[in-house]
Design a protein around this motif. Structure first.
Motif, PDB file in Angstrom:
ATOM      1  N   LEU A  60       4.266 -11.242  -1.411  1.00 52.81           N
ATOM      2  CA  LEU A  60       5.172 -10.696  -0.401  1.00 52.81           C
ATOM      3  C   LEU A  60       6.216  -9.783  -1.052  1.00 52.81           C
ATOM      4  N   GLY A  61       6.733 -10.196  -2.202  1.00 55.26           N
ATOM      5  CA  GLY A  61       7.771  -9.422  -2.896  1.00 55.26           C
ATOM      6  C   GLY A  61       7.299  -8.030  -3.306  1.00 55.26           C
ATOM      7  N   ASP A  62       6.008  -7.912  -3.609  1.00 57.97           N
ATOM      8  CA  ASP A  62       5.461  -6.602  -3.970  1.00 57.97           C
ATOM      9  C   ASP A  62       5.496  -5.664  -2.766  1.00 57.97           C
ATOM     10  N   ILE A  63       5.096  -6.228  -1.626  1.00 58.98           N
ATOM     11  CA  ILE A  63       5.076  -5.445  -0.384  1.00 58.98           C
ATOM     12  C   ILE A  63       6.496  -5.057   0.003  1.00 58.98           C
ATOM     13  N   ALA A  64       7.420  -6.018  -0.112  1.00 58.60           N
ATOM     14  CA  ALA A  64       8.823  -5.760   0.225  1.00 58.60           C
ATOM     15  C   ALA A  64       9.412  -4.666  -0.666  1.00 58.60           C
ATOM     16  N   ALA A  65       9.069  -4.680  -1.945  1.00 58.06           N
ATOM     17  CA  ALA A  65       9.598  -3.666  -2.871  1.00 58.06           C
ATOM     18  C   ALA A  65       9.060  -2.278  -2.506  1.00 58.06           C
ATOM     19  N   GLY A  66       7.766  -2.216  -2.199  1.00 59.22           N
ATOM     20  CA  GLY A  66       7.164  -0.934  -1.818  1.00 59.22           C
ATOM     21  C   GLY A  66       7.763  -0.391  -0.528  1.00 59.22           C
ATOM     22  N   ARG A  67       8.051  -1.308   0.390  1.00 54.96           N
ATOM     23  CA  ARG A  67       8.669  -0.892   1.661  1.00 54.96           C
ATOM     24  C   ARG A  67      10.110  -0.450   1.448  1.00 54.96           C
ATOM     25  N   ALA A  68      10.823  -1.195   0.579  1.00 52.57           N
ATOM     26  CA  ALA A  68      12.229  -0.849   0.299  1.00 52.57           C
ATOM     27  C   ALA A  68      12.325   0.539  -0.338  1.00 52.57           C
TER      28      ALA A  68
ATOM     29  N   PHE B 216       1.754   4.731  -3.142  1.00 51.33           N
ATOM     30  CA  PHE B 216       1.604   3.418  -2.511  1.00 51.33           C
ATOM     31  C   PHE B 216       1.783   2.316  -3.544  1.00 51.33           C
ATOM     32  N   MET B 217       2.026   1.107  -3.016  1.00 48.20           N
ATOM     33  CA  MET B 217       2.178  -0.076  -3.861  1.00 48.20           C
ATOM     34  C   MET B 217       1.046  -1.045  -3.552  1.00 48.20           C
ATOM     35  N   VAL B 218       0.444  -1.632  -4.592  1.00 48.88           N
ATOM     36  CA  VAL B 218      -0.552  -2.689  -4.406  1.00 48.88           C
ATOM     37  C   VAL B 218      -0.028  -3.956  -5.070  1.00 48.88           C
ATOM     38  N   GLY B 219       0.046  -5.043  -4.294  1.00 48.07           N
ATOM     39  CA  GLY B 219       0.518  -6.300  -4.860  1.00 48.07           C
ATOM     40  C   GLY B 219      -0.117  -7.491  -4.189  1.00 48.07           C
TER      41      GLY B 219
ATOM     42  N   GLU C 116      10.369   2.889   0.339  1.00 48.10           N
ATOM     43  CA  GLU C 116       9.840   3.809   1.349  1.00 48.10           C
ATOM     44  C   GLU C 116       8.635   4.603   0.837  1.00 48.10           C
ATOM     45  N   LEU C 117       7.725   3.862   0.184  1.00 49.05           N
ATOM     46  CA  LEU C 117       6.478   4.487  -0.257  1.00 49.05           C
ATOM     47  C   LEU C 117       5.601   4.767   0.962  1.00 49.05           C
ATOM     48  N   GLY C 118       4.575   5.597   0.763  1.00 56.22           N
ATOM     49  CA  GLY C 118       3.717   5.995   1.875  1.00 56.22           C
ATOM     50  C   GLY C 118       2.879   4.873   2.451  1.00 56.22           C
ATOM     51  N   ALA C 119       2.624   3.838   1.630  1.00 54.33           N
ATOM     52  CA  ALA C 119       1.842   2.698   2.109  1.00 54.33           C
ATOM     53  C   ALA C 119       2.016   1.521   1.156  1.00 54.33           C
ATOM     54  N   THR C 120       1.762   0.333   1.674  1.00 54.56           N
ATOM     55  CA  THR C 120       1.767  -0.873   0.830  1.00 54.56           C
ATOM     56  C   THR C 120       0.483  -1.646   1.131  1.00 54.56           C
ATOM     57  N   PHE C 121      -0.176  -2.117   0.075  1.00 53.90           N
ATOM     58  CA  PHE C 121      -1.435  -2.842   0.249  1.00 53.90           C
ATOM     59  C   PHE C 121      -1.352  -4.200  -0.411  1.00 53.90           C
ATOM     60  N   ARG C 122      -1.679  -5.223   0.377  1.00 53.57           N
ATOM     61  CA  ARG C 122      -1.686  -6.595  -0.130  1.00 53.57           C
ATOM     62  C   ARG C 122      -3.114  -6.944  -0.521  1.00 53.57           C
ATOM     63  N   VAL C 123      -3.279  -7.487  -1.719  1.00 48.42           N
ATOM     64  CA  VAL C 123      -4.609  -7.883  -2.176  1.00 48.42           C
ATOM     65  C   VAL C 123      -4.601  -9.335  -2.640  1.00 48.42           C
ATOM     66  N   GLY C 124      -5.789  -9.906  -2.703  1.00 47.34           N
ATOM     67  CA  GLY C 124      -5.914 -11.277  -3.189  1.00 47.34           C
ATOM     68  C   GLY C 124      -6.358 -12.225  -2.109  1.00 47.34           C
TER      69      GLY C 124
ATOM     70  N   LYS D 209       1.225 -12.155   7.371  1.00 44.94           N
ATOM     71  CA  LYS D 209       2.191 -11.354   8.124  1.00 44.94           C
ATOM     72  C   LYS D 209       3.257 -10.900   7.122  1.00 44.94           C
ATOM     73  N   ASP D 210       3.011  -9.761   6.533  1.00 46.26           N
ATOM     74  CA  ASP D 210       3.846  -9.324   5.419  1.00 46.26           C
ATOM     75  C   ASP D 210       4.342  -7.891   5.546  1.00 46.26           C
ATOM     76  N   GLY D 211       3.981  -7.224   6.630  1.00 47.26           N
ATOM     77  CA  GLY D 211       4.408  -5.844   6.815  1.00 47.26           C
ATOM     78  C   GLY D 211       3.604  -4.834   6.013  1.00 47.26           C
ATOM     79  N   ALA D 212       2.549  -5.306   5.333  1.00 50.63           N
ATOM     80  CA  ALA D 212       1.728  -4.384   4.545  1.00 50.63           C
ATOM     81  C   ALA D 212       0.947  -3.446   5.463  1.00 50.63           C
ATOM     82  N   THR D 213       0.608  -2.274   4.933  1.00 51.56           N
ATOM     83  CA  THR D 213      -0.168  -1.291   5.684  1.00 51.56           C
ATOM     84  C   THR D 213      -1.573  -1.821   5.949  1.00 51.56           C
ATOM     85  N   ALA D 214      -2.150  -2.466   4.930  1.00 55.92           N
ATOM     86  CA  ALA D 214      -3.497  -3.044   5.054  1.00 55.92           C
ATOM     87  C   ALA D 214      -3.675  -4.098   3.972  1.00 55.92           C
ATOM     88  N   ARG D 215      -4.696  -4.940   4.154  1.00 59.31           N
ATOM     89  CA  ARG D 215      -4.953  -6.053   3.231  1.00 59.31           C
ATOM     90  C   ARG D 215      -6.401  -6.041   2.770  1.00 59.31           C
ATOM     91  N   PHE D 216      -6.589  -6.421   1.513  1.00 60.24           N
ATOM     92  CA  PHE D 216      -7.927  -6.408   0.917  1.00 60.24           C
ATOM     93  C   PHE D 216      -8.107  -7.628   0.025  1.00 60.24           C
TER      94      PHE D 216
END
Ligand SMILES: [Mg+2]
Ligand SMILES: [Zn+2]
Length: 182
Positions: free
Chosen positions: A131-139, A125-128, A141-149, A156-163
């Motif tokens: 938006l660009g971090d989430i987009a990179a993780g999605r591009a 998974f990618m944690v960022g 095709e990682l198992g999940a992307t997590f937006r933090v901060g 609305k960023d397409g992340a799997t979950a936010r923290f």
């Protein structure tokens, strides 16, 4: 045997994003971040840092400055028992033409890590914080992307979950509250 990885952005995830952080004096770990990486490592995820550092192309700091800071960061993490598998950085400008393949939101750094370190894409998974971090993780095709901060909640960023931060994100992953992969 492929390895699951925790792909981590640096500024705004591991340390306070004060804008073009280039010296150890300016580098401050975010609360709970070191412990969070340690927990992810203990849970079997290889920590891999992928960071855009266009301050190098902009002439704000040098590649040598970046390397010195990276060594200090790794030493501090090692003191806490954390070993980063590898750190990838993009030194390029966002206005570079043709654009580089490494700067997030492109997946170049993640793809390189997957190839070099034998990483299990779908189990990683990618944690960022951006938006660009989430987009990179999605591009990639990682198992999940997590937006933090502070800006993550409700985005609305397409992340799997936010923290709110890496600490709460890692706690949720380790507890199995969020799923990584299919
Ligand atoms: Mg960031
Ligand atoms: Zn680049």
């Amino acid at each position: 045997m492929l390895t699951p990885a925790a792909f981590l952005d640096r500024d705004g995830v591991i340390n306070e994003d004060r804008g073009y952080v280039s010296t150890w004096r300016d580098f401050a770990f975010l609360p709970g971040a070191v412990e969070a990486i340690s927990r992810l490592q203990d849970a079997g995820y290889l920590p891999v840092v992928v960071t855009n550092q266009s301050g190098i192309a902009r002439g704000y700091f040098s590649e040598a400055d970046y390397r010195t800071l990276t060594e200090r960061m790794c030493a501090a993490l090692a003191d806490a028992g954390v070993t980063i598998g590898k750190i990838y950085h993009c030194p390029h400008s966002p206005s570079r033409r043709p654009p580089c393949t490494c700067r997030k939101p492109r997946a170049g750094m993640i793809e390189r890590a997957i190839a070099e370190l034998g990483i299990d894409r779908a189990a990683s998974f990618m944690v960022g914080d951006k938006l660009g971090d989430i987009a990179a993780g999605r591009a990639a095709e990682l198992g999940a992307t997590f937006r933090v901060g502070p800006k993550a909640i409700g985005a609305k960023d397409g992340a799997t979950a936010r923290f709110p931060d890496l600490a709460t994100c890692a706690a949720a992953i380790v507890a199995g509250d969020v799923a990584v992969g299919c």
